[in-house]
Design a protein around this motif. Sequence first.
Motif, PDB file in Angstrom:
ATOM      1  N   TYR A 366       0.841  -1.203   0.000  1.00  0.00           N
ATOM      2  CA  TYR A 366       0.000   0.000   0.000  1.00  0.00           C
ATOM      3  C   TYR A 366       0.876   1.252   0.000  1.00  0.00           C
ATOM      4  CZ  TYR A 366      -3.682   3.230   1.447  1.00  0.00           C
ATOM      5  OH  TYR A 366      -4.564   4.271   1.512  1.00  0.00           O
ATOM      6  N   GLY A 367       0.585   2.183  -0.897  1.00  0.00           N
ATOM      7  CA  GLY A 367       1.297   3.457  -0.938  1.00  0.00           C
ATOM      8  C   GLY A 367       2.484   3.489  -1.879  1.00  0.00           C
ATOM      9  N   ILE A 368       2.791   2.338  -2.503  1.00  0.00           N
ATOM     10  CA  ILE A 368       3.919   2.281  -3.446  1.00  0.00           C
ATOM     11  C   ILE A 368       3.373   1.969  -4.839  1.00  0.00           C
ATOM     12  CG2 ILE A 368       5.997   1.000  -4.099  1.00  0.00           C
ATOM     13  CD1 ILE A 368       6.622   0.600  -1.191  1.00  0.00           C
ATOM     14  N   VAL A 369       3.836   2.730  -5.843  1.00  0.00           N
ATOM     15  CA  VAL A 369       3.402   2.503  -7.229  1.00  0.00           C
ATOM     16  C   VAL A 369       4.282   1.406  -7.825  1.00  0.00           C
ATOM     17  CG1 VAL A 369       3.105   3.540  -9.503  1.00  0.00           C
ATOM     18  CG2 VAL A 369       2.662   4.904  -7.449  1.00  0.00           C
ATOM     19  N   GLN A 370       3.666   0.254  -8.130  1.00  0.00           N
ATOM     20  CA  GLN A 370       4.425  -0.905  -8.604  1.00  0.00           C
ATOM     21  C   GLN A 370       4.064  -1.229 -10.053  1.00  0.00           C
ATOM     22  OE1 GLN A 370       3.044  -2.824  -4.709  1.00  0.00           O
ATOM     23  NE2 GLN A 370       4.882  -4.021  -5.160  1.00  0.00           N
ATOM     24  N   VAL A 371       5.087  -1.412 -10.877  1.00  0.00           N
ATOM     25  CA  VAL A 371       4.899  -1.657 -12.311  1.00  0.00           C
ATOM     26  C   VAL A 371       5.494  -3.009 -12.670  1.00  0.00           C
ATOM     27  CG1 VAL A 371       5.420  -0.840 -14.638  1.00  0.00           C
ATOM     28  CG2 VAL A 371       4.995   0.817 -12.804  1.00  0.00           C
ATOM     29  N   GLY A 372       4.698  -3.831 -13.352  1.00  0.00           N
ATOM     30  CA  GLY A 372       5.188  -5.131 -13.795  1.00  0.00           C
ATOM     31  C   GLY A 372       5.907  -5.016 -15.129  1.00  0.00           C
ATOM     32  N   VAL A 373       7.138  -5.533 -15.174  1.00  0.00           N
ATOM     33  CA  VAL A 373       7.915  -5.533 -16.418  1.00  0.00           C
ATOM     34  C   VAL A 373       7.499  -6.743 -17.255  1.00  0.00           C
ATOM     35  CG1 VAL A 373      10.237  -5.891 -17.357  1.00  0.00           C
ATOM     36  CG2 VAL A 373       9.873  -4.275 -15.471  1.00  0.00           C
ATOM     37  N   ASN A 374       7.332  -6.532 -18.555  1.00  0.00           N
ATOM     38  CA  ASN A 374       6.964  -7.624 -19.468  1.00  0.00           C
ATOM     39  C   ASN A 374       7.867  -7.538 -20.696  1.00  0.00           C
ATOM     40  OD1 ASN A 374       5.787  -9.393 -21.305  1.00  0.00           O
ATOM     41  ND2 ASN A 374       3.705  -8.955 -20.606  1.00  0.00           N
ATOM     42  N   GLU A 375       8.963  -8.279 -20.647  1.00  0.00           N
ATOM     43  CA  GLU A 375       9.961  -8.215 -21.717  1.00  0.00           C
ATOM     44  C   GLU A 375       9.359  -8.614 -23.073  1.00  0.00           C
ATOM     45  OE1 GLU A 375      13.243  -7.420 -21.476  1.00  0.00           O
ATOM     46  OE2 GLU A 375      13.533  -7.278 -19.307  1.00  0.00           O
ATOM     47  N   LYS A 376       8.470  -9.638 -23.070  1.00  0.00           N
ATOM     48  CA  LYS A 376       7.890 -10.118 -24.329  1.00  0.00           C
ATOM     49  C   LYS A 376       7.063  -9.032 -25.006  1.00  0.00           C
ATOM     50  CE  LYS A 376       7.616 -14.971 -22.925  1.00  0.00           C
ATOM     51  NZ  LYS A 376       6.687 -16.058 -22.515  1.00  0.00           N
ATOM     52  N   ALA A 377       6.394  -8.219 -24.194  1.00  0.00           N
ATOM     53  CA  ALA A 377       5.541  -7.162 -24.753  1.00  0.00           C
ATOM     54  C   ALA A 377       6.342  -5.888 -25.040  1.00  0.00           C
ATOM     55  CB  ALA A 377       4.401  -6.845 -23.782  1.00  0.00           C
ATOM     56  N   GLY A 378       7.651  -5.946 -24.795  1.00  0.00           N
ATOM     57  CA  GLY A 378       8.491  -4.784 -25.058  1.00  0.00           C
ATOM     58  C   GLY A 378       8.565  -3.799 -23.905  1.00  0.00           C
ATOM     59  N   ASN A 379       7.913  -4.145 -22.780  1.00  0.00           N
ATOM     60  CA  ASN A 379       7.927  -3.266 -21.599  1.00  0.00           C
ATOM     61  C   ASN A 379       9.110  -3.670 -20.728  1.00  0.00           C
ATOM     62  OD1 ASN A 379       6.717  -1.109 -20.254  1.00  0.00           O
ATOM     63  ND2 ASN A 379       5.652  -2.459 -18.828  1.00  0.00           N
ATOM     64  N   THR A 380      10.318  -3.264 -21.141  1.00  0.00           N
ATOM     65  CA  THR A 380      11.545  -3.709 -20.492  1.00  0.00           C
ATOM     66  C   THR A 380      11.864  -2.856 -19.269  1.00  0.00           C
ATOM     67  OG1 THR A 380      12.889  -2.228 -21.843  1.00  0.00           O
ATOM     68  CG2 THR A 380      12.468  -4.434 -22.730  1.00  0.00           C
ATOM     69  N   PHE A 381      12.823  -3.344 -18.471  1.00  0.00           N
ATOM     70  CA  PHE A 381      13.279  -2.562 -17.315  1.00  0.00           C
ATOM     71  C   PHE A 381      13.735  -1.174 -17.751  1.00  0.00           C
ATOM     72  CE2 PHE A 381      13.872  -6.633 -14.917  1.00  0.00           C
ATOM     73  CZ  PHE A 381      13.157  -6.267 -13.790  1.00  0.00           C
ATOM     74  N   ALA A 382      14.504  -1.117 -18.840  1.00  0.00           N
ATOM     75  CA  ALA A 382      15.039   0.163 -19.304  1.00  0.00           C
ATOM     76  C   ALA A 382      13.914   1.120 -19.704  1.00  0.00           C
ATOM     77  CB  ALA A 382      15.989  -0.068 -20.474  1.00  0.00           C
ATOM     78  N   LYS A 383      12.912   0.598 -20.432  1.00  0.00           N
ATOM     79  CA  LYS A 383      11.804   1.452 -20.874  1.00  0.00           C
ATOM     80  C   LYS A 383      11.006   1.971 -19.681  1.00  0.00           C
ATOM     81  CE  LYS A 383       9.814   0.595 -24.767  1.00  0.00           C
ATOM     82  NZ  LYS A 383       9.016   0.010 -25.879  1.00  0.00           N
ATOM     83  N   VAL A 384      10.729   1.070 -18.695  1.00  0.00           N
ATOM     84  CA  VAL A 384       9.980   1.486 -17.502  1.00  0.00           C
ATOM     85  C   VAL A 384      10.776   2.517 -16.711  1.00  0.00           C
ATOM     86  CG1 VAL A 384       9.055   0.695 -15.276  1.00  0.00           C
ATOM     87  CG2 VAL A 384       8.670  -0.666 -17.342  1.00  0.00           C
ATOM     88  N   LEU A 385      12.093   2.307 -16.608  1.00  0.00           N
ATOM     89  CA  LEU A 385      12.939   3.242 -15.849  1.00  0.00           C
ATOM     90  C   LEU A 385      12.926   4.636 -16.464  1.00  0.00           C
ATOM     91  CD1 LEU A 385      16.150   1.312 -14.748  1.00  0.00           C
ATOM     92  CD2 LEU A 385      14.556   2.553 -13.306  1.00  0.00           C
ATOM     93  N   ARG A 386      12.986   4.697 -17.800  1.00  0.00           N
ATOM     94  CA  ARG A 386      12.944   6.014 -18.458  1.00  0.00           C
ATOM     95  C   ARG A 386      11.629   6.714 -18.143  1.00  0.00           C
ATOM     96  NH1 ARG A 386      14.789   3.202 -22.952  1.00  0.00           N
ATOM     97  NH2 ARG A 386      17.028   3.380 -23.291  1.00  0.00           N
ATOM     98  N   ALA A 387      10.535   5.947 -18.171  1.00  0.00           N
ATOM     99  CA  ALA A 387       9.226   6.530 -17.847  1.00  0.00           C
ATOM    100  C   ALA A 387       9.193   6.990 -16.385  1.00  0.00           C
ATOM    101  CB  ALA A 387       8.123   5.511 -18.111  1.00  0.00           C
ATOM    102  N   PHE A 388       9.847   6.223 -15.494  1.00  0.00           N
ATOM    103  CA  PHE A 388       9.873   6.590 -14.067  1.00  0.00           C
ATOM    104  C   PHE A 388      10.444   7.995 -13.867  1.00  0.00           C
ATOM    105  CE2 PHE A 388       9.992   2.220 -11.718  1.00  0.00           C
ATOM    106  CZ  PHE A 388       8.700   1.987 -12.140  1.00  0.00           C
ATOM    107  N   LEU A 389      11.485   8.322 -14.619  1.00  0.00           N
ATOM    108  CA  LEU A 389      12.161   9.609 -14.421  1.00  0.00           C
ATOM    109  C   LEU A 389      11.253  10.788 -14.769  1.00  0.00           C
ATOM    110  CD1 LEU A 389      15.753   8.734 -15.739  1.00  0.00           C
ATOM    111  CD2 LEU A 389      14.913   8.790 -13.381  1.00  0.00           C
ATOM    112  N   ARG A 390      10.164  10.522 -15.497  1.00  0.00           N
ATOM    113  CA  ARG A 390       9.200  11.583 -15.815  1.00  0.00           C
ATOM    114  C   ARG A 390       8.009  11.579 -14.848  1.00  0.00           C
ATOM    115  NH1 ARG A 390      10.634   9.404 -20.893  1.00  0.00           N
ATOM    116  NH2 ARG A 390       8.710   8.181 -21.054  1.00  0.00           N
TER     117      ARG A 390
END
Length: 569
Positions: A366-390
């Motif tokens: 509770y209180g933490i925004v959690q995002v599931g990474v899905n490499e197959k769908a192209g939602n990689t750690f790197a892509k999620v991290l870039r979005a995090f910075l915004r």
Amino acid sequence: MSERIVKDILLQHLIDSEMIEDETVDEILDEHSRTGRSVRNILIDAGMISEEELLEEIAACMGTSVVSLKDFDIPPEVVNALPISLARTDNVVAINADPTSITLATFEALSHEKIDELLFVLSKAVDFVIAPEEEIKNHLEEYYGSDSASMDDLYSELGSELEDAGELDLDKKDIANIDLEEQANMAPVVRFVNLVLYQAVNNRASDIHFEPFSNEFKIRYRVDGALYEMAPPPKHLALPVISRVKVVSGLNIAERRLPQDGRIQLNIAGRAVDFRVSTLPTQHGESVVLRVLDQSAIGLELENLGMPDDVFQWFVDDISKPNGIVVVTGPTGSGKTTTLYSGLRRINKVENKILTAEEPVEYDIYGIVQVGVNEKAGNTFAKVLRAFLRQDPDIIMVGEIRDKETAQISIQASLTGHLVFSTLHTNDASGAITRMIDMGVEPFLIASTLESVMGTRLVRTICGECKTAYEPTDEILENLDLRKEDVGDQKFYYGEGCQYCNQTGYSGRRGIYEYLRISEAIRDLINDESPTLIIREKAREQGMRTLREDGIRCILDGYTTVDEVLKYT
């Protein structure tokens, strides 16, 4: 009247009755999410309501009344009208029954879904009454026996009920012509799967393995890191049981050629438990593994992890810094994720925006925004991290630093004023630095951002019921690189094996740790690209204990055995 809607049926009733405020609801949900404890126990323990008052509210919520089981003399035919497996998994006892109806006593507010499932499995009209938790549990022990009795009873039930239902010979019949969903939803199959899940949670299992072979169907639990096999069910149950697991986890039961991943969320014995489901096609059917995510068993509190006082204080200091990178390292199953979650829980405050990128998300905090990474769908750690910075975060957790791109973005986040948590798969703390350099990260960037690296392992703890002292031999001391004068008259311990620990000698696990703090001297070595061995020796000079040394501490303190420490360090 408040218009707020929550999932918990009891909490929703109390909101609708205006018995609790929205602010209190948030506190209760936070506690429930953090510990996995039931809402009813949180309310009672916090003194918000007495058990008697709460029982009355549960009864009002379910449209029934409160009774005392002490007033009932329950005949054997009524007890036998409720299967043992159902009684124990759903915390209900039968107090009255006839051929067309049954009255069950419970201490919980049952959801509409659970009531529908009971109606379906029992195939008769069901009425409910509410009774005190202690009375229910005493009656369960008295009338419905032990867990092993439950399983033996269920196997005999399964045999007779499947026979009555016209059991399919799945080895001879064309599987394509079988209605898998109908098989999966048969009452004995539903009860069997529920009991397997109940026993897994009750036995503190971390994983459940369903494994079909040519001549048998195995079910194994992993408890404290070791696999134990339960009494094998009949081979013909493999397909309906695995189909049942796939149905409740939302998977495609007709697809048996490709791996699938799903999730089950259940309330078992008053505890909220998640199961992460993975299927794998094999030569003899689908192998299914369920990872048990029981928050009440984990605790997710730093104080529960068994860290030495100095390591605990260093870790708390480092995760309280405004920026930098904190890495936890170790092989799969060494406690990395639990350690990170516990750290995040400690700093999860209103003033901190926390984002996590995980594959997959294991615990909902509770209180933490959690995002599931899905490499197959192209939602990689790197892509999620870039979005995090915004997303204007203060703290970021990256499930794992796997490549140069993820490492560089993590460093960029740290340099721009964020605190970053992550994990690496290396054998020890000092090896994490060399690993990042091998990925192609510039040493000066590592030196300027890395705050600390914690190496972890999980060792089994000796069962308190059969713990036995002995005098270590010279050979044992030599294996640990100790001398007789190092231990003096200190006793070592092992577990003889007893009923409480299933004859294993162990009960539970605790962590052993090595903590590498990045001092100025270590930063200089990183900049010079010094070998792992040089960095490790410098860290030991500055007070770091190795995993082996911390394991020896646990041996001398009587927590674990020599075998465990030698196995994992």
